[in-house]
Design a protein around this motif. Structure first.
Motif: not given
Length: 101
Positions: A48-57
């Protein structure tokens, strides 16, 4: 799991358990930091890339101040007696990636 994170205007490719040096961050040794600006995530082949990413590091500060190598900028004009010597050492923070969620 792999992610590309934007930290202080620079992009870093990170994995869980990885230790890396980033531009100086506010905080002390042992503090937890969280990065929300994720550009790319590869989760076992699911990309997933761009606006589709729903993650945190999530990461932990291992060493709050690490000085880089000395960089010297020397200017000189021949036959004029003009010489200038400027130098600096860039500050970094060492972090360890705990998780990508």
């Amino acid at each position: 799991m792999l992610a590309v994170v934007k930290i202080a205007g620079q992009q870093f490719k990170v994995q869980a358990g990885q230790s890396l040096y980033v531009p100086h961050l506010q905080g002390k040794t042992g503090d937890k930091v969280e990065f929300n600006e994720i550009l790319f995530v590869d989760n076992n082949g699911k990309i997933s890339a761009g606006a589709d990413v729903k993650a945190t590091v999530k990461a932990e500060i291992v060493n709050d101040l690490v000085k880089g190598d000395t960089v010297i900028a020397f200017k000189m004009k021949r036959r004029k007696g003009f010489r200038k010597k400027h130098g600096h050492r860039t500050h970094y923070t060492q972090i360890k990636i705990e998780s990508i969620a």
